[in-house]
Design a protein around this motif. Structure first.
Motif, PDB file in Angstrom:
ATOM      1  N   GLU A   1      12.041  20.334  43.866  1.00 47.00           N
ATOM      2  CA  GLU A   1      12.673  19.018  43.962  1.00 47.00           C
ATOM      3  C   GLU A   1      13.951  18.957  43.128  1.00 47.00           C
ATOM      4  O   GLU A   1      14.947  18.365  43.559  1.00 47.00           O
ATOM      5  CB  GLU A   1      11.695  17.933  43.512  1.00 47.00           C
ATOM      6  CG  GLU A   1      10.576  17.627  44.493  1.00 47.00           C
ATOM      7  CD  GLU A   1       9.464  18.674  44.494  1.00 47.00           C
ATOM      8  OE1 GLU A   1       8.559  18.582  45.341  1.00 47.00           O
ATOM      9  OE2 GLU A   1       9.498  19.595  43.646  1.00 47.00           O
ATOM     10  N   LYS A   2      13.927  19.572  41.960  1.00 45.74           N
ATOM     11  CA  LYS A   2      15.133  19.613  41.127  1.00 45.74           C
ATOM     12  C   LYS A   2      16.276  20.311  41.868  1.00 45.74           C
ATOM     13  O   LYS A   2      17.412  19.803  41.900  1.00 45.74           O
ATOM     14  CB  LYS A   2      14.834  20.332  39.814  1.00 45.74           C
ATOM     15  CG  LYS A   2      16.065  20.597  38.966  1.00 45.74           C
ATOM     16  CD  LYS A   2      15.735  21.425  37.737  1.00 45.74           C
ATOM     17  CE  LYS A   2      17.001  21.830  36.994  1.00 45.74           C
ATOM     18  NZ  LYS A   2      16.719  22.632  35.784  1.00 45.74           N
ATOM     19  N   VAL A   3      15.987  21.452  42.466  1.00 42.54           N
ATOM     20  CA  VAL A   3      17.015  22.204  43.198  1.00 42.54           C
ATOM     21  C   VAL A   3      17.525  21.399  44.386  1.00 42.54           C
ATOM     22  O   VAL A   3      18.728  21.369  44.674  1.00 42.54           O
ATOM     23  CB  VAL A   3      16.458  23.571  43.650  1.00 42.54           C
ATOM     24  CG1 VAL A   3      17.421  24.254  44.614  1.00 42.54           C
ATOM     25  CG2 VAL A   3      16.197  24.464  42.439  1.00 42.54           C
ATOM     26  N   GLN A   4      16.616  20.717  45.090  1.00 37.92           N
ATOM     27  CA  GLN A   4      17.038  19.908  46.231  1.00 37.92           C
ATOM     28  C   GLN A   4      17.971  18.784  45.807  1.00 37.92           C
ATOM     29  O   GLN A   4      18.959  18.490  46.494  1.00 37.92           O
ATOM     30  CB  GLN A   4      15.803  19.347  46.936  1.00 37.92           C
ATOM     31  CG  GLN A   4      14.980  20.389  47.683  1.00 37.92           C
ATOM     32  CD  GLN A   4      13.736  19.795  48.309  1.00 37.92           C
ATOM     33  OE1 GLN A   4      13.821  18.906  49.149  1.00 37.92           O
ATOM     34  NE2 GLN A   4      12.575  20.270  47.890  1.00 37.92           N
ATOM     35  N   ILE A   5      17.670  18.131  44.683  1.00 33.21           N
ATOM     36  CA  ILE A   5      18.553  17.065  44.185  1.00 33.21           C
ATOM     37  C   ILE A   5      19.924  17.639  43.850  1.00 33.21           C
ATOM     38  O   ILE A   5      20.962  17.063  44.192  1.00 33.21           O
ATOM     39  CB  ILE A   5      17.920  16.373  42.964  1.00 33.21           C
ATOM     40  CG1 ILE A   5      16.702  15.555  43.388  1.00 33.21           C
ATOM     41  CG2 ILE A   5      18.936  15.466  42.268  1.00 33.21           C
ATOM     42  CD1 ILE A   5      15.882  15.020  42.237  1.00 33.21           C
ATOM     43  N   LEU A   6      19.949  18.790  43.186  1.00 32.33           N
ATOM     44  CA  LEU A   6      21.224  19.413  42.847  1.00 32.33           C
ATOM     45  C   LEU A   6      22.021  19.755  44.106  1.00 32.33           C
ATOM     46  O   LEU A   6      23.244  19.590  44.147  1.00 32.33           O
ATOM     47  CB  LEU A   6      20.986  20.670  42.006  1.00 32.33           C
ATOM     48  CG  LEU A   6      20.579  20.430  40.549  1.00 32.33           C
ATOM     49  CD1 LEU A   6      20.190  21.744  39.880  1.00 32.33           C
ATOM     50  CD2 LEU A   6      21.689  19.752  39.774  1.00 32.33           C
ATOM     51  N   LYS A   7      21.349  20.232  45.148  1.00 32.21           N
ATOM     52  CA  LYS A   7      22.057  20.556  46.385  1.00 32.21           C
ATOM     53  C   LYS A   7      22.610  19.313  47.053  1.00 32.21           C
ATOM     54  O   LYS A   7      23.715  19.339  47.618  1.00 32.21           O
ATOM     55  CB  LYS A   7      21.116  21.299  47.330  1.00 32.21           C
ATOM     56  CG  LYS A   7      20.828  22.738  46.904  1.00 32.21           C
ATOM     57  CD  LYS A   7      19.943  23.460  47.907  1.00 32.21           C
ATOM     58  CE  LYS A   7      19.728  24.905  47.494  1.00 32.21           C
ATOM     59  NZ  LYS A   7      18.842  25.625  48.445  1.00 32.21           N
ATOM     60  N   LEU A   8      21.867  18.212  46.992  1.00 32.41           N
ATOM     61  CA  LEU A   8      22.362  16.963  47.564  1.00 32.41           C
ATOM     62  C   LEU A   8      23.592  16.442  46.824  1.00 32.41           C
ATOM     63  O   LEU A   8      24.413  15.726  47.400  1.00 32.41           O
ATOM     64  CB  LEU A   8      21.255  15.905  47.535  1.00 32.41           C
ATOM     65  CG  LEU A   8      20.130  16.071  48.553  1.00 32.41           C
ATOM     66  CD1 LEU A   8      18.975  15.151  48.219  1.00 32.41           C
ATOM     67  CD2 LEU A   8      20.636  15.807  49.967  1.00 32.41           C
ATOM     68  N   LEU A   9      23.717  16.785  45.549  1.00 28.86           N
ATOM     69  CA  LEU A   9      24.850  16.319  44.745  1.00 28.86           C
ATOM     70  C   LEU A   9      25.995  17.330  44.700  1.00 28.86           C
ATOM     71  O   LEU A   9      26.987  17.102  44.002  1.00 28.86           O
ATOM     72  CB  LEU A   9      24.383  15.995  43.322  1.00 28.86           C
ATOM     73  CG  LEU A   9      23.392  14.830  43.198  1.00 28.86           C
ATOM     74  CD1 LEU A   9      22.975  14.642  41.744  1.00 28.86           C
ATOM     75  CD2 LEU A   9      23.980  13.543  43.752  1.00 28.86           C
ATOM     76  N   GLN A  10      25.870  18.431  45.425  1.00 31.59           N
ATOM     77  CA  GLN A  10      26.976  19.380  45.530  1.00 31.59           C
ATOM     78  C   GLN A  10      28.015  18.824  46.500  1.00 31.59           C
ATOM     79  O   GLN A  10      27.699  18.542  47.656  1.00 31.59           O
ATOM     80  CB  GLN A  10      26.492  20.739  46.058  1.00 31.59           C
ATOM     81  CG  GLN A  10      25.916  21.650  45.018  1.00 31.59           C
ATOM     82  CD  GLN A  10      25.615  23.020  45.596  1.00 31.59           C
ATOM     83  OE1 GLN A  10      24.980  23.144  46.636  1.00 31.59           O
ATOM     84  NE2 GLN A  10      26.072  24.060  44.931  1.00 31.59           N
ATOM     85  N   ASN A  11      29.241  18.684  46.050  1.00 29.88           N
ATOM     86  CA  ASN A  11      30.308  18.162  46.900  1.00 29.88           C
ATOM     87  C   ASN A  11      31.585  18.928  46.634  1.00 29.88           C
ATOM     88  O   ASN A  11      31.907  19.241  45.487  1.00 29.88           O
ATOM     89  CB  ASN A  11      30.528  16.674  46.628  1.00 29.88           C
ATOM     90  CG  ASN A  11      29.283  15.848  46.907  1.00 29.88           C
ATOM     91  OD1 ASN A  11      28.886  15.675  48.046  1.00 29.88           O
ATOM     92  ND2 ASN A  11      28.638  15.355  45.856  1.00 29.88           N
ATOM     93  N   SER A  12      32.315  19.216  47.707  1.00 31.05           N
ATOM     94  CA  SER A  12      33.542  19.993  47.551  1.00 31.05           C
ATOM     95  C   SER A  12      34.722  19.140  47.117  1.00 31.05           C
ATOM     96  O   SER A  12      35.659  19.635  46.498  1.00 31.05           O
ATOM     97  CB  SER A  12      33.885  20.706  48.865  1.00 31.05           C
ATOM     98  OG  SER A  12      34.072  19.741  49.901  1.00 31.05           O
ATOM     99  N   THR A  13      34.674  17.827  47.434  1.00 29.68           N
ATOM    100  CA  THR A  13      35.817  16.951  47.140  1.00 29.68           C
ATOM    101  C   THR A  13      35.311  15.555  46.803  1.00 29.68           C
ATOM    102  O   THR A  13      34.378  15.057  47.426  1.00 29.68           O
ATOM    103  CB  THR A  13      36.758  16.850  48.358  1.00 29.68           C
ATOM    104  OG1 THR A  13      37.184  18.154  48.743  1.00 29.68           O
ATOM    105  CG2 THR A  13      37.985  15.998  48.037  1.00 29.68           C
TER     106      THR A  13
END
Length: 386
Positions: free
Chosen positions: A242-254
């Motif tokens: 779940e921690k990794v999934q949250i981090l992936k959801l908050l990954q943004n290029s711009t």
């Protein structure tokens, strides 16, 4: 009216850019979820921050944990809260003298063992140092996480007496999950919502909703991982996946936002949850566009406050950048009274969050301030991301 329109547009853009399902976890579209994070709080000079957490379940009690994290290395002060059906918890963080950042709460949802301490005021900096956290800490700014602990289906909307909830908490921390009302499959995905308001001279001047995530709590946890005496760990309370999934959801290029008046009294706040490591660094490129799109000048300038490396280096968990500082580093800042700024390619330099060289996971906010007899936060907007 204009500020409200910008808020709606920015929030809508953020959701459109980030509403991607990573496994089962997703960012909630309605502001209710089973894990919350406040993009930032501020307790500096004249500005206080008021936190409110709502139990949106009308027939279930919710036990949760509040984790207040400071801006440099995400050191925390955490404590449980006990919410009856439809209940609300509230607390306020203010700076009270040099080096003292004080949390106050007179809410009946606090644990009785700390109720008096919170009512009289808890110095977050002193508490963190006494807990043997790093000496280099600063709770005058930071962010907040609200972790789900347990849900009890009451079968009615009646208020549940707090001693009943306290007893259930103690049973869970002792490893006992036999209560017939305990929801064994975890907390409902729409159980919690929250807001953070900014207060000056006892008057609310701006507010922003906490970011809500769904499907982070799929099974009941007990024992020392949820105990009041233990530091908050997303790996234990939510799970590593779940921690990794949250981090992936908050990954943004711009991330993009508009500015005016050459960026005076405007600031971009970047919060990087779940990832502190010693000597961490992140890098970002900045693009400034002027609103007039003047044909005689470049439409965009990629630049850096450190022109030799063409990169802006970020070190802390919460970073506050004056927008005027970004505009001032252009070749001809007089061309940039109004326009848009984009922060692009925010990358981890060292091994934190999802790893070195990976796109950083962050929550961006744009803050406008006003000064008069006292300085206060006028507006807060969630910046658009993609």
């Amino acid at each position: 009216m204009k500020n409200n329109i910008f808020k709606k547009l920015a929030f809508s853009s953020m959701l459109c850019g980030s509403l991607l399902v990573a496994g089962n976890v997703k960012i909630a579209t309605d502001g209710t979820g089973d894990f919350l994070t406040a993009p930032f709080y501020e307790a500096k000079n004249d500005v206080c921050s008021e936190l409110k957490v709502f139990n949106t379940n009308e027939s279930s009690s919710i036990l949760a944990k509040v984790s207040i994290r400071e801006q440099i290395s995400s050191q925390e002060v955490d404590f449980p809260i006990f919410l009856s059906p439809g209940d609300v918890w509230a607390g306020t963080i203010c700076e009270e003298g040099e080096g003292r950042v004080v949390l106050r709460s007179i809410d009946d949802s606090n644990h009785p063992s700390i109720a008096e301490v919170l009512a009289s005021g808890k110095d977050l900096n002193a508490h963190s140092r006494n807990a043997k956290h790093l000496e280099n800490i600063d709770f005058s700014r930071g962010y907040v996480e609200i972790y789900p602990i347990a849900q009890f289906d009451e079968g009615s909307t009646n208020k549940v007496q707090k001693p009943v909830l306290h007893k259930r908490w103690e049973q869970l921390t002792n490893g006992n999950s036999s209560d017939s009302k305990l929801r064994k499959s975890g907390v409902d995905e729409d159980s919690l919502s929250g807001v953070i308001s900014f207060v000056t001279e006892q008057r609310e001047t701006a507010s922003i909703a906490m970011v809500a995530f769904e499907n982070t709590h799929s099974k009941q946890r007990t024992g020392t991982s949820i105990a009041y005496s233990e530091d908050t760990s997303p790996e234990l309370l939510l799970g590593q996946s779940e921690k990794v999934q949250i981090l992936k959801l908050l990954q943004n290029s711009t991330t993009s936002f508009v500015y005016d008046n050459f960026g005076q009294d405007q600031y971009v706040y970047l919060t990087f949850p779940f990832g502190y490591t010693a000597d961490q660094q992140r890098e970002v490129k900045v693009i400034v566009r002027d609103m007039s799109e003047n044909k005689d000048t470049p439409k965009e300038l990629i630049f850096s406050p450190r022109p030799a490396s063409n990169k802006y280096v970020i070190n802390n968990e919460l970073v506050v950048i004056p927008v005027s500082e970004l505009i001032a580093t252009t070749q001809n800042s007089s061309n940039y009274e109004k326009g848009m700024i984009q922060l692009k390619g925010i990358k981890n330099v060292s091994n934190h969050q999802l790893g070195a060289g990976e796109t950083a996971s962050f929550i961006p906010s744009v803050v406008s301030t006003m000064t008069g007899s006292s300085t206060f936060i006028n507006t807060v907007v969630k910046a658009a991301v993609k």
